[in-house]
Design a protein around this motif. Structure first.
Motif, mmCIF file in Angstrom:
data_model
loop_
_atom_site.group_PDB
_atom_site.id
_atom_site.type_symbol
_atom_site.label_atom_id
_atom_site.label_comp_id
_atom_site.label_asym_id
_atom_site.label_seq_id
_atom_site.Cartn_x
_atom_site.Cartn_y
_atom_site.Cartn_z
ATOM 1 N N SER A 25 0.830 -1.211 0.000
ATOM 2 C CA SER A 25 0.000 0.000 0.000
ATOM 3 C C SER A 25 0.856 1.249 0.000
ATOM 4 O O SER A 25 0.517 2.252 -0.643
ATOM 5 C CB SER A 25 -0.912 0.041 1.230
ATOM 6 N N VAL B 219 2.227 1.908 -3.506
ATOM 7 C CA VAL B 219 1.166 2.418 -4.377
ATOM 8 C C VAL B 219 0.807 3.857 -3.990
ATOM 9 O O VAL B 219 0.657 4.731 -4.843
ATOM 10 C CB VAL B 219 -0.076 1.516 -4.283
ATOM 11 N N ASN B 220 0.714 4.107 -2.684
ATOM 12 C CA ASN B 220 0.365 5.461 -2.236
ATOM 13 C C ASN B 220 1.433 6.470 -2.647
ATOM 14 O O ASN B 220 1.111 7.595 -3.027
ATOM 15 C CB ASN B 220 0.172 5.501 -0.721
ATOM 16 N N THR C 244 1.003 7.283 -6.123
ATOM 17 C CA THR C 244 -0.171 8.146 -6.261
ATOM 18 C C THR C 244 0.155 9.582 -5.864
ATOM 19 O O THR C 244 -0.216 10.530 -6.564
ATOM 20 C CB THR C 244 -1.334 7.612 -5.406
ATOM 21 N N MET D 281 -9.656 3.490 -5.783
ATOM 22 C CA MET D 281 -8.290 3.635 -5.266
ATOM 23 C C MET D 281 -8.306 3.444 -3.745
ATOM 24 O O MET D 281 -9.026 4.158 -3.046
ATOM 25 C CB MET D 281 -7.732 5.013 -5.610
ATOM 26 N N TYR E 44 -6.362 4.293 -1.339
ATOM 27 C CA TYR E 44 -5.992 5.391 -0.434
ATOM 28 C C TYR E 44 -7.227 6.192 -0.029
ATOM 29 O O TYR E 44 -7.291 6.734 1.072
ATOM 30 C CB TYR E 44 -4.942 6.302 -1.078
ATOM 31 N N SER F 64 -3.803 11.076 -0.358
ATOM 32 C CA SER F 64 -2.925 9.919 -0.560
ATOM 33 C C SER F 64 -1.683 10.011 0.325
ATOM 34 O O SER F 64 -1.218 8.988 0.850
ATOM 35 C CB SER F 64 -2.532 9.788 -2.040
ATOM 36 N N SER G 265 0.297 3.717 -10.870
ATOM 37 C CA SER G 265 -0.273 3.777 -9.521
ATOM 38 C C SER G 265 -1.663 3.154 -9.501
ATOM 39 O O SER G 265 -2.031 2.462 -8.553
ATOM 40 C CB SER G 265 -0.308 5.221 -9.013
ATOM 41 N N SER H 200 -2.477 -0.460 -7.723
ATOM 42 C CA SER H 200 -3.372 -0.339 -6.565
ATOM 43 C C SER H 200 -4.361 -1.494 -6.536
ATOM 44 O O SER H 200 -4.709 -1.997 -5.472
ATOM 45 C CB SER H 200 -4.105 0.996 -6.582
ATOM 46 N N LEU I 292 -5.020 -4.351 -3.593
ATOM 47 C CA LEU I 292 -6.327 -4.142 -2.966
ATOM 48 C C LEU I 292 -6.859 -5.313 -2.129
ATOM 49 O O LEU I 292 -7.366 -5.077 -1.029
ATOM 50 C CB LEU I 292 -7.332 -3.733 -4.057
ATOM 51 N N SER J 281 -7.284 -8.229 -9.725
ATOM 52 C CA SER J 281 -5.912 -8.073 -9.246
ATOM 53 C C SER J 281 -4.991 -9.119 -9.869
ATOM 54 O O SER J 281 -3.819 -8.860 -10.098
ATOM 55 C CB SER J 281 -5.857 -8.121 -7.720
#
Lengths: 119, 406
Positions: free
Chosen positions: B87, B90-91, B94, B192, B194, B286, B342, B346, B350, B391
């Motif tokens: 996470s 990915v964040n 983002t 998303m 976040y 984010s 991103s 994500s 997830l 995913s």
């Protein structure tokens, strides 16, 4: 939830957020100490020194290199079960964090915290 | 009356805060490439985020636990750490994409170089966060984002063939990998993670209890639902204008062109202004999400409401994430490309963050009477299945289509 009687340690206690008597967040339940026969919860174990125990093989070794070896009183703390006040949405302690050696990371006196621009 | 007004304002902020650079990029490209054919995937993603946000808001309000608290509780340390690392990466991407987005919009508005605006934009964000309380942040960016309703007005101005538009809401699968890649992209851009991490931590920041459950449901269903209308409108205006021309939008400036076509300078300014607030709000959400997650996983003190003195590690980590975001945005990679990565990554991360929320939301020992009922449980598990499939498909599709390049 009462702290006497039966407690589902993995479901409700392990990894739970710990707060001190003033509601400060001061760590999580990283491990649990049981003693006796039948076993009873005697302490909560807290601190980054315990993280390697929770990880497999090479990841444990890498983490140990970062957090250092398990050192009681420093990166691994033992919170006696008597110090636990209640179990609700957090594990609430009876005392303030500093009286139990907890919460040092966010302690305003710590070197890293003192150097932050807003302090 | 006061309560109703407060709830209404919350919903409006949720609408304005729904879109971010991922939605702007993927929905516009989806429209340009496939006209209205992917509208169903936008709807699927919008319902998905409403389901996920409703559950995590309810868990936060009833059990007092934000998302990463729940993740550590249900996944334990090892898998929880995996979820945290995934996470956070990915964040970070983002944050970089949104900072890049702010810079592009400012570049278009003021005609100065991009690199300078990445840093200025980030400094402005830090100043805004330092000055405004939590609720003020949500409202400033949420209300500003409402300028993007100009996209909905553009749809009516264009007056497309409504039969064709309606047809796009019927799910259809095309065997082309590029089409499937966009199904994943459009879905993931709406969902998303976040946004949900921020939303649930925000519930704790604002001291939600069981009394806020109605507000939570309305925010999730109406706020995100109407936000989804903006996403749908983005696909339609792009499909109407770009698809017949064969234009493939590869920068953010193109996103605003349909509005300029419909309403001239005013349309362009409203579109760019709305984009600025949406993307700016998303940069804050984010970057906050990244530090919320870290602090909650490790049990640190956290929250804007605590202030930097009481939560020094949380605040310092936020600044570090922002700096790393700046570094990525300044690295010379096209922000649209960062956005695509991103969004696609994500959806890969997830399932790990979604499952624990689903488990706790259905657990009566945490939630008592507010545990998932039959509808919430069915929808929740159904979406878990959808998320798993997407995913697993995301990375192969990313590679097969060469990052959406065809």
């Amino acid at each position: 939830m009462r702290k006497e009687g039966e407690i589902y340690v993995v479901h409700r206690l392990l990894d739970e957020q710990i707060c001190d008597s003033e509601g400060r967040r001061v760590g999580r339940v990283d491990d649990i100490e049981l003693r006796g026969d039948p076993p009873r919860i005697t302490a909560l174990l807290v601190g980054e020194g315990l993280y390697p125990r929770r990880l497999p093989g090479w990841l444990a070794r890498t983490t140990r290199r970062i957090v250092g070896p398990e050192t009681w009183g420093s990166n691994a703390l033992r919170i006696p079960w008597e110090e636990v006040d209640e179990l609700s949405s957090t594990v609430k302690l009876r005392k303030k964090a500093e009286d139990l050696g907890l919460g040092e990371g966010d302690d305003p006196g710590r070197w890293f915290v003192r150097r932050l621009p807003w302090n | 009356m006061k309560v109703i007004l407060k709830i209404a304002l919350g919903i409006i902020a949720a609408i304005g805060g729904f879109l971010d650079i991922g939605d702007l990029v993927f929905n516009t490209q989806a429209g340009a490439l496939y006209r209205y054919d992917l509208l169903w995937a936008v709807v699927l993603g919008t319902i998905g985020i409403a389901v996920y946000a409703e559950m995590s808001g309810r868990v936060a309000a009833v059990s007092g636990r934000p998302v990463f608290d729940v993740i550590r509780m249900r996944l334990g340390f090892g898998f929880g750490l995996l979820a945290l690392i995934a996470s956070t990466l990915v964040n970070l991407l983002t944050v970089a994409a949104e900072l890049g987005g702010i810079a592009i919009v400012l570049e278009l508005l003021f005609d100065a170089p991009y690199n300078m605006f990445v840093v200025t934009g980030a400094i402005a964000l830090v100043a805004i966060v330092a000055l405004l309380p939590f609720g003020g942040l949500e409202r400033l960016f949420g209300y500003g984002g409402l300028a993007l309703f100009v996209v909905v007005a553009t749809v009516f101005h264009q007056n497309p063939d409504w039969g064709d538009v309606a047809h796009g809401f019927v799910p259809s699968l095309d065997s082309s990998t590029l089409y499937l890649y966009f199904v994943v992209g459009v879905f993931a851009a709406a969902l998303m993670p976040y946004e949900v991490h921020f939303y649930s931590s925000g519930a704790i920041e604002e001291g939600w209890t069981e009394e806020n459950l109605k507000e939570n449901r309305l925010n999730a269903i109406l706020g995100y639902g109407i936000g989804g209308v903006l996403s749908v409108a983005l696909v339609i205006v792009s499909g109407y204008l770009f698809h017949p021309l064969g234009v493939e939008p590869s920068d953010l400036g193109t996103v605003a062109l349909p509005m300029q076509g419909a309403f001239g300078e005013t349309g362009l300014l409203l579109a760019l202004g709305g984009m600025f607030f949406c993307v700016g709000g998303a940069a804050i959400d984010s970057s906050f999400a990244a530090s919320y997650n870290l602090a909650q996983f490790l049990g640190w003190e956290w929250g804007r409401y605590q202030g930097p003195r009481k939560a020094p590690r949380f605040t310092a980590s936020w600044l570090v994430f922002l700096l790393l975001g700046i570094a990525i945005a300044e690295s010379g990679i096209n922000p649209v490309e960062i956005t695509e990565y991103s969004v696609v990554f994500s959806v890969v991360a997830l399932p790990l963050t979604y499952l624990p929320v689903l488990l706790i939301a259905g657990d009566r020992s945490f939630m008592s009477d507010h545990a998932n009922g039959r509808i919430a449980a069915t929808l929740g598990w159904l979406y878990f299945a959808v998320i798993i499939v997407l995913s697993l498909a995301a990375i192969p599709l990313l590679l097969a289509t060469n990052g959406g390049g065809g």
